[in-house]
Design a protein around this motif. Structure first.
Motif, PDB file in Angstrom:
ATOM      1  N   PRO A  72      13.031  29.986  12.136  1.00 55.85           N
ATOM      2  CA  PRO A  72      11.408  29.565  11.960  1.00 55.85           C
ATOM      3  C   PRO A  72      11.421  28.354  10.831  1.00 55.85           C
ATOM      4  O   PRO A  72      10.314  27.647  10.897  1.00 55.85           O
ATOM      5  CB  PRO A  72      11.236  30.816  10.761  1.00 55.85           C
ATOM      6  N   HIS A  73      12.322  27.997   9.978  1.00 52.13           N
ATOM      7  CA  HIS A  73      12.335  26.690   9.127  1.00 52.13           C
ATOM      8  C   HIS A  73      12.252  25.527  10.083  1.00 52.13           C
ATOM      9  O   HIS A  73      11.312  24.748   9.900  1.00 52.13           O
ATOM     10  CB  HIS A  73      13.559  26.836   8.368  1.00 52.13           C
ATOM     11  N   GLU A  75      29.908  31.296  18.083  1.00 48.89           N
ATOM     12  CA  GLU A  75      29.896  30.165  18.917  1.00 48.89           C
ATOM     13  C   GLU A  75      28.779  29.397  18.979  1.00 48.89           C
ATOM     14  O   GLU A  75      28.323  29.025  20.401  1.00 48.89           O
ATOM     15  CB  GLU A  75      30.895  30.325  20.020  1.00 48.89           C
ATOM     16  N   LEU A  76      27.831  29.374  18.143  1.00 47.18           N
ATOM     17  CA  LEU A  76      26.568  28.734  18.267  1.00 47.18           C
ATOM     18  C   LEU A  76      26.501  27.600  17.088  1.00 47.18           C
ATOM     19  O   LEU A  76      27.091  27.641  16.143  1.00 47.18           O
ATOM     20  CB  LEU A  76      25.479  29.655  17.969  1.00 47.18           C
ATOM     21  N   LEU A  77      25.545  26.531  17.415  1.00 46.27           N
ATOM     22  CA  LEU A  77      25.441  25.523  16.762  1.00 46.27           C
ATOM     23  C   LEU A  77      23.904  25.568  16.069  1.00 46.27           C
ATOM     24  O   LEU A  77      23.123  25.293  17.080  1.00 46.27           O
ATOM     25  CB  LEU A  77      25.714  24.154  17.234  1.00 46.27           C
ATOM     26  N   ILE A  78      23.752  26.059  15.024  1.00 43.48           N
ATOM     27  CA  ILE A  78      22.623  26.346  14.383  1.00 43.48           C
ATOM     28  C   ILE A  78      22.049  25.176  13.882  1.00 43.48           C
ATOM     29  O   ILE A  78      22.528  24.548  13.161  1.00 43.48           O
ATOM     30  CB  ILE A  78      22.566  27.493  13.255  1.00 43.48           C
ATOM     31  N   VAL A  79      20.769  24.715  14.398  1.00 45.53           N
ATOM     32  CA  VAL A  79      19.860  23.628  13.734  1.00 45.53           C
ATOM     33  C   VAL A  79      19.047  24.175  12.749  1.00 45.53           C
ATOM     34  O   VAL A  79      18.284  24.987  12.989  1.00 45.53           O
ATOM     35  CB  VAL A  79      19.108  22.857  15.028  1.00 45.53           C
ATOM     36  N   VAL A  80      19.297  23.494  11.475  1.00 49.64           N
ATOM     37  CA  VAL A  80      18.700  23.760  10.378  1.00 49.64           C
ATOM     38  C   VAL A  80      17.471  23.177  10.144  1.00 49.64           C
ATOM     39  O   VAL A  80      16.049  23.584  10.053  1.00 49.64           O
ATOM     40  CB  VAL A  80      19.565  23.957   9.237  1.00 49.64           C
ATOM     41  N   THR A  81      17.419  21.721  10.484  1.00 49.69           N
ATOM     42  CA  THR A  81      16.217  21.038  10.334  1.00 49.69           C
ATOM     43  C   THR A  81      16.635  19.668  10.688  1.00 49.69           C
ATOM     44  O   THR A  81      17.845  19.136  11.051  1.00 49.69           O
ATOM     45  CB  THR A  81      15.865  21.042   8.661  1.00 49.69           C
ATOM     46  N   ALA A  82      15.306  18.847  10.713  1.00 49.96           N
ATOM     47  CA  ALA A  82      15.886  17.357  10.951  1.00 49.96           C
ATOM     48  C   ALA A  82      14.508  16.554  10.537  1.00 49.96           C
ATOM     49  O   ALA A  82      13.498  17.091  10.354  1.00 49.96           O
ATOM     50  CB  ALA A  82      15.598  17.033  12.594  1.00 49.96           C
ATOM     51  N   TYR A  83      14.843  15.198  10.225  1.00 50.95           N
ATOM     52  CA  TYR A  83      14.062  14.587   9.377  1.00 50.95           C
ATOM     53  C   TYR A  83      14.254  12.944   9.576  1.00 50.95           C
ATOM     54  O   TYR A  83      15.426  12.617   9.802  1.00 50.95           O
ATOM     55  CB  TYR A  83      13.932  14.894   8.012  1.00 50.95           C
ATOM     56  N   ALA A  84      13.216  12.202   9.609  1.00 55.73           N
ATOM     57  CA  ALA A  84      13.469  10.738   9.750  1.00 55.73           C
ATOM     58  C   ALA A  84      13.766  10.207   8.308  1.00 55.73           C
ATOM     59  O   ALA A  84      13.505  10.683   7.190  1.00 55.73           O
ATOM     60  CB  ALA A  84      11.964  10.272  10.019  1.00 55.73           C
ATOM     61  N   ILE A  85      14.661   9.127   8.346  1.00 60.34           N
ATOM     62  CA  ILE A  85      15.054   8.536   7.234  1.00 60.34           C
ATOM     63  C   ILE A  85      14.016   7.322   6.754  1.00 60.34           C
ATOM     64  O   ILE A  85      13.937   6.436   7.627  1.00 60.34           O
ATOM     65  CB  ILE A  85      16.609   7.962   7.408  1.00 60.34           C
ATOM     66  N   ALA A  86      13.922   7.231   5.801  1.00 53.83           N
ATOM     67  CA  ALA A  86      12.657   6.187   5.203  1.00 53.83           C
ATOM     68  C   ALA A  86      13.622   4.949   5.207  1.00 53.83           C
ATOM     69  O   ALA A  86      14.739   4.790   4.972  1.00 53.83           O
ATOM     70  CB  ALA A  86      12.098   6.465   3.686  1.00 53.83           C
TER      71      ALA A  86
END
Length: 91
Positions: free
Chosen positions: A22-23, A79-90
């Motif tokens: 959900p995050h 055997e899963l790769l959990i995606v926690v978050t993603a963000y652009a780099i300033a």
């Protein structure tokens, strides 16, 4: 698809992605990217390094002509790769 620069990455890199957190869903809305775009960012992953949180990793990539970081957490039992978050780099 694993890019040529990713062929020597850890085994968890080839595991199925889990994008159900959900995050992550909230961050996708807030930051304006889709699951398809997230998967494309991961396919273009240039490098990875350990995150400040033990057991997590930072994948450096690009999206919309900007640098992005995607935080993942391998789940060895499932055997899963959990995606926690993603963000652009300033910058």
């Amino acid at each position: 698809m694993v890019a040529s620069n990713q062929k020597d990455w850890p085994q968890w890199w080839r595991w199925e992605l889990d994008c159900s957190n959900p995050h992550l869903a909230k961050r996708m809305l807030d930051r304006g990217f889709s699951e398809v775009e997230l998967r494309e960012m991961l396919e273009r992953g240039a490098t990875y390094r350990p995150d400040v949180v033990p057991g997590r990793f930072v994948i450096e990539s690009a999206h919309d002509e900007r640098r992005w970081e995607v935080i993942v957490e391998p789940d060895a039992v499932a055997e899963l790769l959990i995606v926690v978050t993603a963000y652009a780099i300033a910058g």
